[in-house]
Each structure stands twice: as C-alpha cells, then as structure tokens.
Design an enzyme around this catalytic site. Structure first.
Site, PDB file in Angstrom:
ATOM      1  N   VAL A  43      -0.380 -10.473   7.629  1.00  0.00           N
ATOM      2  CA  VAL A  43       0.556 -11.567   7.332  1.00  0.00           C
ATOM      3  C   VAL A  43       0.996 -12.318   8.593  1.00  0.00           C
ATOM      4  CG1 VAL A  43       1.407 -10.512   5.187  1.00  0.00           C
ATOM      5  CG2 VAL A  43       2.632 -10.084   7.351  1.00  0.00           C
ATOM      6  N   TYR A  72      13.838  -5.879  15.690  1.00  0.00           N
ATOM      7  CA  TYR A  72      13.851  -5.705  14.225  1.00  0.00           C
ATOM      8  C   TYR A  72      15.058  -6.423  13.611  1.00  0.00           C
ATOM      9  CZ  TYR A  72      13.665  -3.182   9.752  1.00  0.00           C
ATOM     10  OH  TYR A  72      13.598  -2.854   8.412  1.00  0.00           O
ATOM     11  N   SER A  81       0.821  -1.209   0.000  1.00  0.00           N
ATOM     12  CA  SER A  81       0.000   0.000   0.000  1.00  0.00           C
ATOM     13  C   SER A  81       0.857   1.261   0.000  1.00  0.00           C
ATOM     14  CB  SER A  81      -0.929   0.008   1.223  1.00  0.00           C
ATOM     15  OG  SER A  81      -0.177  -0.204   2.399  1.00  0.00           O
TER      16      SER A  81
HETATM   17  P1  NAP Z   1       6.193   1.274   5.332  1.00  0.00           P
HETATM   18  O1  NAP Z   1       6.231   2.458   4.449  1.00  0.00           O
HETATM   19  O2  NAP Z   1       6.004   1.462   6.798  1.00  0.00           O
HETATM   20  O3  NAP Z   1       5.066   0.261   4.785  1.00  0.00           O
HETATM   21  C1  NAP Z   1       4.819  -0.928   5.456  1.00  0.00           C
HETATM   22  C2  NAP Z   1       3.884  -1.769   4.646  1.00  0.00           C
HETATM   23  O4  NAP Z   1       3.696  -3.023   5.344  1.00  0.00           O
HETATM   24  C3  NAP Z   1       2.500  -1.151   4.497  1.00  0.00           C
HETATM   25  O5  NAP Z   1       1.996  -1.477   3.218  1.00  0.00           O
HETATM   26  C4  NAP Z   1       1.690  -1.851   5.578  1.00  0.00           C
HETATM   27  O6  NAP Z   1       0.297  -1.960   5.265  1.00  0.00           O
HETATM   28  C5  NAP Z   1       2.311  -3.222   5.527  1.00  0.00           C
HETATM   29  N1  NAP Z   1       2.071  -3.999   6.744  1.00  0.00           N
HETATM   30  C6  NAP Z   1       2.431  -3.685   8.016  1.00  0.00           C
HETATM   31  N2  NAP Z   1       2.005  -4.653   8.859  1.00  0.00           N
HETATM   32  C7  NAP Z   1       1.388  -5.589   8.090  1.00  0.00           C
HETATM   33  C8  NAP Z   1       0.745  -6.809   8.372  1.00  0.00           C
HETATM   34  N3  NAP Z   1       0.636  -7.272   9.620  1.00  0.00           N
HETATM   35  N4  NAP Z   1       0.211  -7.519   7.344  1.00  0.00           N
HETATM   36  C9  NAP Z   1       0.280  -7.046   6.067  1.00  0.00           C
HETATM   37  N5  NAP Z   1       0.888  -5.888   5.741  1.00  0.00           N
HETATM   38  C10 NAP Z   1       1.418  -5.170   6.755  1.00  0.00           C
HETATM   39  O7  NAP Z   1       7.520   0.390   5.200  1.00  0.00           O
HETATM   40  P2  NAP Z   1       8.749   0.495   4.180  1.00  0.00           P
HETATM   41  O8  NAP Z   1       9.690   1.494   4.706  1.00  0.00           O
HETATM   42  O9  NAP Z   1       8.268   0.618   2.796  1.00  0.00           O
HETATM   43  O10 NAP Z   1       9.433  -0.946   4.403  1.00  0.00           O
HETATM   44  C11 NAP Z   1       9.051  -2.059   3.636  1.00  0.00           C
HETATM   45  C12 NAP Z   1       9.962  -3.224   4.006  1.00  0.00           C
HETATM   46  O11 NAP Z   1      11.319  -2.839   3.780  1.00  0.00           O
HETATM   47  C13 NAP Z   1       9.874  -3.646   5.463  1.00  0.00           C
HETATM   48  O12 NAP Z   1      10.017  -5.041   5.566  1.00  0.00           O
HETATM   49  C14 NAP Z   1      11.067  -2.956   6.083  1.00  0.00           C
HETATM   50  O13 NAP Z   1      11.512  -3.615   7.235  1.00  0.00           O
HETATM   51  C15 NAP Z   1      12.061  -3.044   4.961  1.00  0.00           C
HETATM   52  N6  NAP Z   1      13.118  -2.046   5.025  1.00  0.00           N
HETATM   53  C16 NAP Z   1      12.831  -0.711   4.968  1.00  0.00           C
HETATM   54  C17 NAP Z   1      13.870   0.202   5.012  1.00  0.00           C
HETATM   55  C18 NAP Z   1      13.622   1.679   4.919  1.00  0.00           C
HETATM   56  O14 NAP Z   1      14.581   2.437   5.050  1.00  0.00           O
HETATM   57  N7  NAP Z   1      12.415   2.141   4.676  1.00  0.00           N
HETATM   58  C19 NAP Z   1      15.185  -0.238   5.160  1.00  0.00           C
HETATM   59  C20 NAP Z   1      15.438  -1.596   5.225  1.00  0.00           C
HETATM   60  C21 NAP Z   1      14.402  -2.486   5.156  1.00  0.00           C
HETATM   61  P3  NAP Z   1      -0.767  -0.838   5.778  1.00  0.00           P
HETATM   62  O15 NAP Z   1      -0.460   0.390   4.944  1.00  0.00           O
HETATM   63  O16 NAP Z   1      -2.099  -1.426   5.505  1.00  0.00           O
HETATM   64  O17 NAP Z   1      -0.473  -0.621   7.228  1.00  0.00           O
END
Ligand code: NAP
Length: 247
Positions: free
Chosen positions: A64, A155, A14
C-alpha cells in the site's frame, strides 16, 4: 445480513484486525478482496474461509505504500468485482524507538505504510465511489495517535495524520454519498501486541479500566456497523475501542 450485495477491500487482511474485519464483512454478506503484502498463505486461508461462506473473495496483493502497485491492485479488484463499495484502510506497522534513536528510514517506512498507504488506497477507488454515488471508507487509527506514546513518535504521527485526513475527506465527500470514518483501537490481542514484552504488557493492563486487551472481533464489529445502514448518518467520527484507556 447487513452488507448483502456489497463489495469490500480490506488492506492488511492476512492476519490480526484486518483478517477479523474481512471475515466480519463477509459474515454480513459482503464480497471481500483480501489485501496483503507478503503473507500469501495466510491471505489465501482468509479467502478460502470467505468463499466457504458463499461469498466472492479474491487475493489482492499490493504494497500500500507503493502508489503504482496500489493502482494495479485497484484495477484487478474493479475488474473482478465490477465496483467497490467499502474500503477498510487497515494495513499498518510499527517500528518503535525513542526519538533520539529513531533513524530517518524508520520514520519514513512507518509514515509510508500507515499514512501514505491510506492516501494511495483511497485515491485509487474514490473516483469510482463518486461515480456510483455511494461509498464507505473506514480508516484504522489508534489510541496512540490520540495520546502519543514513548518510543512511538513515527507511529503516533502517522495515526494522528490519518485521523485528521479522515475528518477532511468526510467534509469533502459528505454530500456525495460517501462516509469516511476512523476506528481507533486501544491494545488488541494481535501479533503487534504479543510482541510487547510481558512486563510492559502487565503495566499496560494496569492502565486499562476494563483490565484486559481487546479482541480483533470487537474492532471488526464496529467496522460492520459503520458500513451498514445503521451507520448512514455517521461521518468524520473516530470511534474509540480501547476498554476505557482514553476517554
Ligand atoms: P498485524 O497483525 O501486524 O497485521 C498487519 C497487516 O498489515 C498484515 O496483514 C500485513 O500483511 C499488512 N501490511 C503490512 N505492511 C503492508 C503493506 N506495506 N502493504 C499492505 N499490507 C501491509 O497488525 P494488527 O495488529 O492487526 O493491526 C492492524 C491495524 O490496526 C494497523 O493499522 C495497526 O496500526 C492498527 N492498530 C492495532 C492495534 C493493536 O493493538 N493490534 C492497536 C491500535 C491500532 P502481511 O501479512 O502480508 O505482512
């Protein structure tokens, strides 16, 4: 178009990185199921953008961390798409506190979504991938799982767990036409990073050799690569996309 005729599910699509991955897969020709847990409006917008590209797209709501809910979602996806070729396990959260202040609920919540979630989503699609003898799974880990971080024991443990699981599954499934890889982003411009206090952001930038945060598209293009025929001989890898933060 490298993914024409393929079907994909992206968890947590999303917003942020998952949204970029869903759009990149669709740009390369894939039909995409857009998973989310609560942001229905944002997920609908992603579905509409994919439909506008001339691909099939569907909403795939599920928590999930909840196995029965994930199983239900998988049945809906398989009913609508007929089969699933590509699974991107991207959904993830953080709940940061120093270990002394971290309570059990926060530990469990992060592990349940970030680690159990990868088990649940992979489990509910793997039999079908085995049946068709082809599958691509990409798990989004993190530089934090590679180096650890102050205030992120839950985390870091969840992401290191996913990295180890990726290698084990890669060994089990390599001979069956299924590759399992991880992509480990550094700090990417999403809500997760914009929530970091400005002072800490400046400190982090000082540690990144490229001197900037990454873009969600820079992660999504790597996912496309791993799922396209260019990535056919890659399995069990963890591809770092971190501007040189950890090497
Ligand atoms: P984000 O903007 O916070 O988005 C999180 C997404 O996960 C949203 O679509 C949310 O859905 C969904 N979500 C959360 N809990 C869920 C659940 N229980 N079941 C299904 N969907 C769920 O995160 P992001 O920064 O894009 O990060 C995405 C991935 O990359 C994560 O695994 C994160 O750990 C990893 N990551 C991110 C970074 C970074 O710098 N951003 C760095 C390293 C790794 P809703 O919108 O419906 O809540």
């Amino acid at each position: 178009m490298q993914l024409k005729g393929r079907t994909a599910l992206v968890t947590g699509a999303s917003r942020g990185i998952g949204r970029a991955i869903a759009l990149s897969l669709a740009q390369e020709g894939a039909d995409v199921a857009v998973n989310y847990v609560s942001s229905e409006g944002a997920a609908k917008e992603v579905v509409e953008r994919i439909l506008a590209m001339g691909r099939k797209a569907m909403l795939a709501q599920a928590d999930v961390a909840d196995y029965p809910d994930t199983y239900r979602m998988a049945q809906e996806v398989l009913k609508q798409f007929g089969h699933l070729d590509i699974l991107i396990n991207n959904a993830g959260i953080n709940s940061d506190k120093t270990f002394v202040k971290m309570d059990h609920a926060s530990w469990r919540k992060v592990l349940a979504i970030n680690l159990d979630g990868v088990f649940n989503c992979t489990k509910v699609f793997i039999d079908q991938m085995l049946q068709q003898g082809w599958g691509r799974v990409v798990n989004i880990t993190s530089v934090i799982g590679q180096i650890g971080n102050f205030g992120q024991a839950n985390y870091a443990a969840s992401k290191a767990g996913v990295a180890a699981m990726t290698k084990s599954l890669a060994k089990e499934l390599a001979a069956k036409g299924i590759t399992i890889n991880a992509v480990a982003p550094g700090f990417i411009e999403t809500e997760m990073v914009s929530g970091i206090p400005e002072k800490v952001q400046q400190k982090l930038l000082g540690q990144i050799p490229m001197g900037r945060f990454g873009k969600a598209d820079e992660v999504s293009r790597a996912c496309v690569y791993l799922c396209s025929s260019d990535g056919d001989y890659i399995t069990g890898a963890e591809l770092s996309i971190n501007g040189g933060l950890f090497m």
